[in-house]
Design a protein around this motif. Structure first.
Motif, PDB file in Angstrom:
ATOM      1  N   THR A  97     -33.695  22.230  -9.385  1.00 43.12           N
ATOM      2  CA  THR A  97     -34.320  21.003  -8.875  1.00 43.12           C
ATOM      3  C   THR A  97     -33.349  19.842  -9.086  1.00 43.12           C
TER       4      THR A  97
ATOM      5  N   CYS B 197     -39.742  16.533  -4.397  1.00 54.57           N
ATOM      6  CA  CYS B 197     -39.460  17.944  -4.666  1.00 54.57           C
ATOM      7  C   CYS B 197     -38.206  18.333  -3.889  1.00 54.57           C
TER       8      CYS B 197
ATOM      9  N   LEU C 280     -34.476  20.670  -3.928  1.00 52.67           N
ATOM     10  CA  LEU C 280     -33.659  21.739  -4.504  1.00 52.67           C
ATOM     11  C   LEU C 280     -32.290  21.716  -3.846  1.00 52.67           C
TER      12      LEU C 280
END
Length: 609
Positions: free
Chosen positions: A41, A48, A50
């Motif tokens: 992350t 959110c 990644l």
């Protein structure tokens, strides 16, 4: 200088050349270490986000909005209408659980990221597979309620953006949208059938597939199918669209609206054979749960040209009830490790003398930390680990004679660091980093060693380390006109983290020998550039006048008033002098480790610096 296995090789001729570049990062740690941290992350400026730890990264970001209401679109972290967003569990490596309260849309969004590193055992070293689970509920509803209720008829669109960035980034090759009959073949009645999936290749992951599964939870813990609609859009995007996919998504929606289609629905279009950006949209009722599953072909023993259908059974192993078990295991491991590391359950607790209110009490009746205090500690650690970031790209430094212009430091530089704040300051800061790493070093010393090496890699040949890691194009820096002055220092708190590793025995002689030459260069630069007129005295460079009072931002205490003398030449600062002493103390410890294990005895040389 040869370093330990998890450090690789360092070049003792560093003093004569510029900092080591990003391409050599894999030499700093073992392949297994780097593979285990390939995915994370590492985009904390997103609610959110990644990415891979690579100069040619694969970027993943989650967006959501109420169906038909583009104005409710959420992507980049903001406190505007979002009263709460926090990692409540995060182990820094393979697991994190986050809760987000969207007051504007009246939604409770929970995200869970979990990796399956089975490929490390097989020797593939491709970073494993992972799933991002997103559940959507009502604000104020319990977790159980969210699982049982389908909501009040409202629907929410979850949109996953996947972008291949950098030189030779990769392409999105093939996409399939599954009918209800096709989903049933995979067991859709148990919520395990894919709605949409695409196959692609990227420079940092090789061949992979991304699959989307959706379901509704039953009160008994089981699952059932859900009324979900999936859409997609793949295209070859410019860098500005890769950097701002929320704006790009809005443009696609608006284009649909102009031709009379639903305003917040993707057109199911694969626009280019060399697409580098993909949007996967799942429109679900409130109360649903969606799994976005990344499947590495090589990690699962699949060939690059394998049919995507071969990846779906592998993806199913990381979704539905199977994923429930893995999440429960990772969560249990987190709580167990927290207690083993910090031992708060047995630690004596001393109540603050004047608590503001009863709710602020941290001790229980037995003089131990209460359950709420322990939970708060877990939140604090998780927020720190969830804030770890990775950036790559070029950066800018101010240039003489007047330092009112800057030049690009060319070549790709990488930065792995903690971040002071997800909303607006989601980049590494040299002053903050040492304090962050004091906590992280207790939890996972390897992460701290990795961060220290990355910071030292940014060091310039003269020993200067920039105060901010302004690398690449994301996130956007709030003040783009801030120049990195090559004579401005920051408190060397990073050495406090190194000292903590030395005192706890978490670093070997090889690692210390690897970093010591660079630390010596840093010390010499620090003393040379911050020297004051008086003998053996120092001052912070770069003071600024604010409301009639001089301040030194570089000192780390921005609002601390300094002398009001008309010239900075007369300045002498106690705090910077203390930091010089601290640097000598810690370098003496490092030198002692190297000399003692070489059988040469320790100490002595640090006083000659």
């Amino acid at each position: 200088v040869m370093c330990e296995e998890d450090c690789g090789q360092c070049d003792s001729s560093f003093v004569q050349r510029k900092a080591m570049k990003c391409a050599s990062r894999t030499k700093e740690f073992s392949l297994q270490h780097n593979s285990s941290l390939l995915w994370g992350t590492y985009r904390p400026h997103l609610f959110c986000g990644l990415r891979t730890r690579s100069p040619t990264p694969l970027l993943v970001g989650l967006m959501w909005h109420v169906t038909g209401q583009l104005e409710t679109l959420r992507y980049q972290v903001t406190s505007n209408g979002i009263p709460s967003y926090r990692w409540v569990e995060h182990d820094g490596r393979s697991y994190g659980h986050q809760t987000i309260t969207d007051a504007t849309a009246k939604l409770q969004i929970n995200t869970t990221f979990v990796k399956h590193l089975h490929d490390l055992e097989k020797g593939h070293l491709m970073g494993g597979d992972w799933t991002l689970r997103v559940s959507v509920g009502h604000i104020g509803a319990s977790s159980a309620d969210s699982k049982r209720e389908s909501g009040d008829g409202r629907r929410v669109s979850l949109v996953l953006n996947v972008a291949a960035a950098g030189k030779h980034p990769g392409v999105m090759q093939k996409i399939i949208k599954y009918s209800a009959e096709e989903r049933a073949e995979y067991g859709e009645e148990r919520g395990e059938g894919p709605f949409v999936a695409f196959q692609a290749w990227s420079a940092s992951t090789a061949a992979y597939a991304m699959s989307v599964f959706a379901r509704r939870r039953l009160g008994d813990g089981g699952t059932e199918g859900v009324d979900a609609q999936a859409y997609y859009y793949l295209d070859k995007a410019k860098q500005e669209d890769v950097d701002s996919p929320d704006a790009f998504l809005s443009k696609v929606y608006i284009a649909q609206r102009k031709i009379g289609e639903t305003s917040t629905q993707l057109p199911d279009a694969h626009m280019s054979n060399v697409s580098n950006v993909a949007f996967l949209q799942v429109d679900v009722p409130v109360g649903s749960e969606v799994d976005f599953v990344f499947t590495s072909f090589k990690a699962n023993g699949l060939k690059r040209n394998s049919n995507m259908e071969a990846a779906i059974p592998k993806a199913r192993e990381l979704t539905g009830l199977r994923l429930d078990s893995l999440i429960a295991l990772r969560s249990s491991d987190f709580h167990k490790k927290f207690e083993e590391t910090f031992k708060l359950g047995d630690a004596a607790c001393h109540e603050p003398p004047n608590p503001v209110k009863e709710a602020t009490k941290v001790c229980d009746e037995n003089g131990k930390f209460g359950a709420d205090a322990v939970e708060f500690g877990k939140y604090a650690l998780s927020q720190m680990l969830g804030g770890l970031s990775y950036h790559s790209g070029s950066w800018y430094r101010a240039e003489p004679p007047y330092y009112n212009s800057s030049s690009e430091v060319k070549g790709t530089t990488c930065a792995f660091s903690a971040t002071p704040c997800r909303d607006g300051r989601a980049r590494g800061s040299l002053w903050d980093e040492g304090f962050h790493q004091l906590l992280i070093a207790r939890w996972d010393p390897s992460l701290t060693k990795d961060a220290i090496l990355h910071w030292l890699d940014v060091m310039q040949a003269d020993g200067w380390i920039p105060r901010k890691l302004l690398l690449g194009s994301e996130p956007k820096e709030p003040d783009p006109n801030t120049f990195q002055m090559p004579f401005h220092a920051n408190p060397p708190t990073l050495l406090l983290a190194l000292e903590a590793l030395i005192d706890s025995g978490e670093v070997k002689r090889e690692f210390v020998a690897c970093v010591l030459p660079r630390l010596e260069v840093w010390l010499r630069w620090f003393k040379r550039t911050q020297r004051a007129q008086a003998l053996h005295s120092y001052r912070w460079q770069g003071r600024v006048l604010s409301n009639g009072v001089w301040h030194t931002v570089a000192s780390g205490m921005t609002d601390y008033p300094r002398t009001n003398s008309s010239s900075s030449r007369a300045d002498r600062h106690v705090d910077v002098t203390c930091w010089v002493a601290v640097m000598h103390r810690i370098l003496a410890k490092a030198e002692k480790i190297v000399k003692e294990e070489e059988g040469l005895g320790g100490g002595g040389a640090s006083s000659q610096r």
